[in-house]
Scaffold this motif. Structure first.
Motif, PDB file in Angstrom:
ATOM      1  N   VAL A   1       4.730 -18.133 -16.181  1.00 55.72           N
ATOM      2  CA  VAL A   1       3.663 -18.480 -15.243  1.00 55.72           C
ATOM      3  C   VAL A   1       2.330 -18.587 -15.973  1.00 55.72           C
ATOM      4  O   VAL A   1       1.546 -19.508 -15.713  1.00 55.72           O
ATOM      5  CB  VAL A   1       3.586 -17.429 -14.115  1.00 55.72           C
ATOM      6  N   THR A   2       2.049 -17.662 -16.887  1.00 58.85           N
ATOM      7  CA  THR A   2       0.818 -17.697 -17.664  1.00 58.85           C
ATOM      8  C   THR A   2       0.739 -18.975 -18.502  1.00 58.85           C
ATOM      9  O   THR A   2      -0.305 -19.616 -18.600  1.00 58.85           O
ATOM     10  CB  THR A   2       0.714 -16.467 -18.590  1.00 58.85           C
ATOM     11  N   LYS A   3       1.861 -19.361 -19.087  1.00 54.06           N
ATOM     12  CA  LYS A   3       1.922 -20.589 -19.877  1.00 54.06           C
ATOM     13  C   LYS A   3       1.624 -21.790 -19.009  1.00 54.06           C
ATOM     14  O   LYS A   3       0.900 -22.704 -19.415  1.00 54.06           O
ATOM     15  CB  LYS A   3       3.310 -20.714 -20.510  1.00 54.06           C
ATOM     16  N   ASP A   4       2.140 -21.781 -17.778  1.00 50.54           N
ATOM     17  CA  ASP A   4       1.906 -22.880 -16.844  1.00 50.54           C
ATOM     18  C   ASP A   4       0.420 -22.990 -16.484  1.00 50.54           C
ATOM     19  O   ASP A   4      -0.147 -24.069 -16.508  1.00 50.54           O
ATOM     20  CB  ASP A   4       2.736 -22.668 -15.571  1.00 50.54           C
ATOM     21  N   PHE A   5      -0.208 -21.852 -16.196  1.00 55.82           N
ATOM     22  CA  PHE A   5      -1.628 -21.846 -15.875  1.00 55.82           C
ATOM     23  C   PHE A   5      -2.461 -22.357 -17.047  1.00 55.82           C
ATOM     24  O   PHE A   5      -3.411 -23.122 -16.854  1.00 55.82           O
ATOM     25  CB  PHE A   5      -2.080 -20.440 -15.504  1.00 55.82           C
TER      26      PHE A   5
ATOM     27  N   LEU B   1       8.472 -24.916 -12.043  1.00 58.57           N
ATOM     28  CA  LEU B   1       7.037 -24.651 -12.040  1.00 58.57           C
ATOM     29  C   LEU B   1       6.285 -25.961 -12.274  1.00 58.57           C
ATOM     30  O   LEU B   1       6.863 -26.942 -12.742  1.00 58.57           O
ATOM     31  CB  LEU B   1       6.692 -23.632 -13.118  1.00 58.57           C
ATOM     32  N   PRO B   2       4.995 -26.016 -11.944  1.00 60.77           N
ATOM     33  CA  PRO B   2       4.233 -27.267 -12.092  1.00 60.77           C
ATOM     34  C   PRO B   2       4.300 -27.903 -13.475  1.00 60.77           C
ATOM     35  O   PRO B   2       4.260 -29.121 -13.602  1.00 60.77           O
ATOM     36  CB  PRO B   2       2.801 -26.835 -11.742  1.00 60.77           C
ATOM     37  N   CYS B   3       4.423 -27.096 -14.538  1.00 55.83           N
ATOM     38  CA  CYS B   3       4.466 -27.656 -15.893  1.00 55.83           C
ATOM     39  C   CYS B   3       5.848 -28.171 -16.257  1.00 55.83           C
ATOM     40  O   CYS B   3       6.034 -28.745 -17.331  1.00 55.83           O
ATOM     41  CB  CYS B   3       4.020 -26.621 -16.912  1.00 55.83           C
ATOM     42  N   GLY B   4       6.831 -27.969 -15.370  1.00 58.44           N
ATOM     43  CA  GLY B   4       8.178 -28.455 -15.629  1.00 58.44           C
ATOM     44  C   GLY B   4       9.164 -27.384 -16.048  1.00 58.44           C
ATOM     45  O   GLY B   4      10.361 -27.648 -16.171  1.00 58.44           O
ATOM     46  N   THR B   5       8.699 -26.176 -16.270  1.00 53.83           N
ATOM     47  CA  THR B   5       9.587 -25.079 -16.655  1.00 53.83           C
ATOM     48  C   THR B   5      10.518 -24.716 -15.498  1.00 53.83           C
ATOM     49  O   THR B   5      10.074 -24.576 -14.361  1.00 53.83           O
ATOM     50  CB  THR B   5       8.772 -23.837 -17.058  1.00 53.83           C
ATOM     51  N   GLU B   6      11.798 -24.560 -15.794  1.00 51.67           N
ATOM     52  CA  GLU B   6      12.775 -24.198 -14.780  1.00 51.67           C
ATOM     53  C   GLU B   6      13.100 -22.713 -14.861  1.00 51.67           C
ATOM     54  O   GLU B   6      13.254 -22.160 -15.943  1.00 51.67           O
ATOM     55  CB  GLU B   6      14.057 -25.022 -14.954  1.00 51.67           C
ATOM     56  N   ILE B   7      13.204 -22.082 -13.704  1.00 50.82           N
ATOM     57  CA  ILE B   7      13.609 -20.687 -13.628  1.00 50.82           C
ATOM     58  C   ILE B   7      14.698 -20.560 -12.576  1.00 50.82           C
ATOM     59  O   ILE B   7      14.750 -21.333 -11.620  1.00 50.82           O
ATOM     60  CB  ILE B   7      12.423 -19.747 -13.289  1.00 50.82           C
ATOM     61  N   SER B   8      15.580 -19.606 -12.754  1.00 50.75           N
ATOM     62  CA  SER B   8      16.648 -19.363 -11.799  1.00 50.75           C
ATOM     63  C   SER B   8      16.455 -17.996 -11.172  1.00 50.75           C
ATOM     64  O   SER B   8      16.206 -17.005 -11.874  1.00 50.75           O
ATOM     65  CB  SER B   8      18.013 -19.414 -12.488  1.00 50.75           C
TER      66      SER B   8
ATOM     67  N   ILE C   1       1.299 -19.274  -7.488  1.00 53.55           N
ATOM     68  CA  ILE C   1       1.767 -20.461  -8.188  1.00 53.55           C
ATOM     69  C   ILE C   1       2.872 -21.100  -7.348  1.00 53.55           C
ATOM     70  O   ILE C   1       3.683 -20.400  -6.734  1.00 53.55           O
ATOM     71  CB  ILE C   1       2.273 -20.136  -9.605  1.00 53.55           C
ATOM     72  N   LEU C   2       2.854 -22.420  -7.276  1.00 54.33           N
ATOM     73  CA  LEU C   2       3.838 -23.148  -6.488  1.00 54.33           C
ATOM     74  C   LEU C   2       5.052 -23.469  -7.341  1.00 54.33           C
ATOM     75  O   LEU C   2       4.923 -23.879  -8.498  1.00 54.33           O
ATOM     76  CB  LEU C   2       3.230 -24.441  -5.953  1.00 54.33           C
ATOM     77  N   ALA C   3       6.235 -23.276  -6.781  1.00 53.60           N
ATOM     78  CA  ALA C   3       7.482 -23.569  -7.472  1.00 53.60           C
ATOM     79  C   ALA C   3       8.322 -24.482  -6.587  1.00 53.60           C
ATOM     80  O   ALA C   3       8.583 -24.148  -5.428  1.00 53.60           O
ATOM     81  CB  ALA C   3       8.239 -22.279  -7.782  1.00 53.60           C
ATOM     82  N   LYS C   4       8.716 -25.625  -7.122  1.00 52.92           N
ATOM     83  CA  LYS C   4       9.491 -26.589  -6.334  1.00 52.92           C
ATOM     84  C   LYS C   4      10.929 -26.104  -6.184  1.00 52.92           C
ATOM     85  O   LYS C   4      11.586 -25.743  -7.155  1.00 52.92           O
ATOM     86  CB  LYS C   4       9.469 -27.966  -6.980  1.00 52.92           C
TER      87      LYS C   4
ATOM     88  N   VAL D   1       8.253 -24.237  -2.464  1.00 48.64           N
ATOM     89  CA  VAL D   1       7.957 -25.388  -1.602  1.00 48.64           C
ATOM     90  C   VAL D   1       8.849 -26.555  -2.028  1.00 48.64           C
ATOM     91  O   VAL D   1       9.543 -26.481  -3.050  1.00 48.64           O
ATOM     92  CB  VAL D   1       6.467 -25.784  -1.690  1.00 48.64           C
ATOM     93  N   ASP D   2       8.822 -27.661  -1.260  1.00 52.62           N
ATOM     94  CA  ASP D   2       9.718 -28.765  -1.587  1.00 52.62           C
ATOM     95  C   ASP D   2       9.049 -30.139  -1.584  1.00 52.62           C
ATOM     96  O   ASP D   2       9.740 -31.159  -1.688  1.00 52.62           O
ATOM     97  CB  ASP D   2      10.907 -28.781  -0.617  1.00 52.62           C
ATOM     98  N   ASN D   3       7.726 -30.200  -1.482  1.00 54.60           N
ATOM     99  CA  ASN D   3       7.035 -31.481  -1.408  1.00 54.60           C
ATOM    100  C   ASN D   3       6.204 -31.695  -2.669  1.00 54.60           C
ATOM    101  O   ASN D   3       5.159 -31.060  -2.844  1.00 54.60           O
ATOM    102  CB  ASN D   3       6.143 -31.523  -0.158  1.00 54.60           C
ATOM    103  N   GLN D   4       6.654 -32.602  -3.545  1.00 56.62           N
ATOM    104  CA  GLN D   4       5.982 -32.805  -4.827  1.00 56.62           C
ATOM    105  C   GLN D   4       4.555 -33.334  -4.688  1.00 56.62           C
ATOM    106  O   GLN D   4       3.648 -32.853  -5.373  1.00 56.62           O
ATOM    107  CB  GLN D   4       6.807 -33.753  -5.705  1.00 56.62           C
ATOM    108  N   PRO D   5       4.274 -34.335  -3.812  1.00 61.07           N
ATOM    109  CA  PRO D   5       2.883 -34.789  -3.657  1.00 61.07           C
ATOM    110  C   PRO D   5       1.938 -33.679  -3.199  1.00 61.07           C
ATOM    111  O   PRO D   5       0.796 -33.605  -3.648  1.00 61.07           O
ATOM    112  CB  PRO D   5       2.995 -35.893  -2.592  1.00 61.07           C
ATOM    113  N   ALA D   6       2.423 -32.799  -2.318  1.00 58.85           N
ATOM    114  CA  ALA D   6       1.592 -31.691  -1.855  1.00 58.85           C
ATOM    115  C   ALA D   6       1.345 -30.679  -2.969  1.00 58.85           C
ATOM    116  O   ALA D   6       0.270 -30.084  -3.061  1.00 58.85           O
ATOM    117  CB  ALA D   6       2.240 -31.008  -0.654  1.00 58.85           C
ATOM    118  N   ILE D   7       2.338 -30.498  -3.845  1.00 56.60           N
ATOM    119  CA  ILE D   7       2.154 -29.609  -4.996  1.00 56.60           C
ATOM    120  C   ILE D   7       1.052 -30.154  -5.897  1.00 56.60           C
ATOM    121  O   ILE D   7       0.152 -29.412  -6.315  1.00 56.60           O
ATOM    122  CB  ILE D   7       3.473 -29.461  -5.787  1.00 56.60           C
ATOM    123  N   GLN D   8       1.114 -31.446  -6.203  1.00 51.66           N
ATOM    124  CA  GLN D   8       0.105 -32.054  -7.071  1.00 51.66           C
ATOM    125  C   GLN D   8      -1.279 -31.996  -6.447  1.00 51.66           C
ATOM    126  O   GLN D   8      -2.277 -31.752  -7.128  1.00 51.66           O
ATOM    127  CB  GLN D   8       0.496 -33.510  -7.370  1.00 51.66           C
TER     128      GLN D   8
END
Length: 201
Positions: A194-198, A176-183, A131-134, A93-100
């Motif tokens: 993902v587990t760490k983020d949850f 990811l919501p916690c700030g982790t970046e993946i490519s 899980i939502l990923a920006k 997704v691309d909307n940060q307020p909607a993710i939060q």
């Protein structure tokens, strides 16, 4: 395309987006669901939302929930019909307020009026199904289903939707919501991240 595994697990990848027309309250929703990270979608939807929206965040939330319902439907088919175990589904997704709004426990005052069915994405997140990923807007596949695009971007999205896209056009940097970046070009230990983020929520 043939389904592909992500770190050895069968994973559903989705993209979701919504366009909001300010002043009219009308919005358009689009989403795709694929059997693998860079595969062409097995399901694509582009439709106008019947109910009005007060903001772009509300429109996005409705789009995320609509997509999440279809993800749950496909997950159940894979689980109970084909006996295929799936990992956590990724929704780009691309909307940060909607993710939060989707992952936090409280409801902001601007979204108090929303019907409960539009909060399905929060339930799916809390159940660790999705899980939502920006993702950057120009790389979000569902963006092509909600608004007109420039010629070059339209061609890239067309090939990603229909197949035949160059591998370089499919590489995306996700947060990811916690700030982790993946490519998507080199996914390492996705389930662990993902587990760490949850667990941080």
């Amino acid at each position: 395309n043939k389904p592909t595994l992500t770190n050895g697990k069968f994973t559903l990848w989705a993209t979701a987006d919504a366009s909001y027309v300010n002043g009219k309250g009308k919005s358009h929703v689009g989403f795709t669901i694929s059997l693998g990270c860079n595969n062409g979608p097995i399901l694509g939807v582009s439709k106008r939302i019947v109910t009005g929206s007060m903001s772009s965040t509300e429109a996005e939330m409705k789009g995320y929930s609509y997509c999440a319902m279809h993800i749950s439907w496909i997950r159940n088919i894979l689980k109970y019909v084909y006996r295929v175990k799936t990992g956590v589904s990724i929704m780009e997704v691309d909307n940060q307020p909607a993710i939060q709004a989707s992952i936090n426990a409280h409801v902001t005052k601007n979204l108090l009026h929303m019907d409960s069915k539009h909060w399905y994405i929060r339930q799916a997140y809390q159940n660790r199904e999705i899980i939502l990923a920006k993702c950057h807007t120009t790389l979000l596949l569902a963006d092509a289903l909600t608004k007109p695009l420039g010629r070059l971007l339209f061609l890239i999205m067309k090939y990603r939707l229909l197949g035949g896209a160059r591998p370089s056009d499919c590489i995306r940097q996700l947060i990811l919501p916690c700030g982790t970046e993946i490519s998507t070009g080199n996914i390492i230990n996705l389930e662990e991240q993902v587990t760490k983020d949850f667990n941080q929520r």
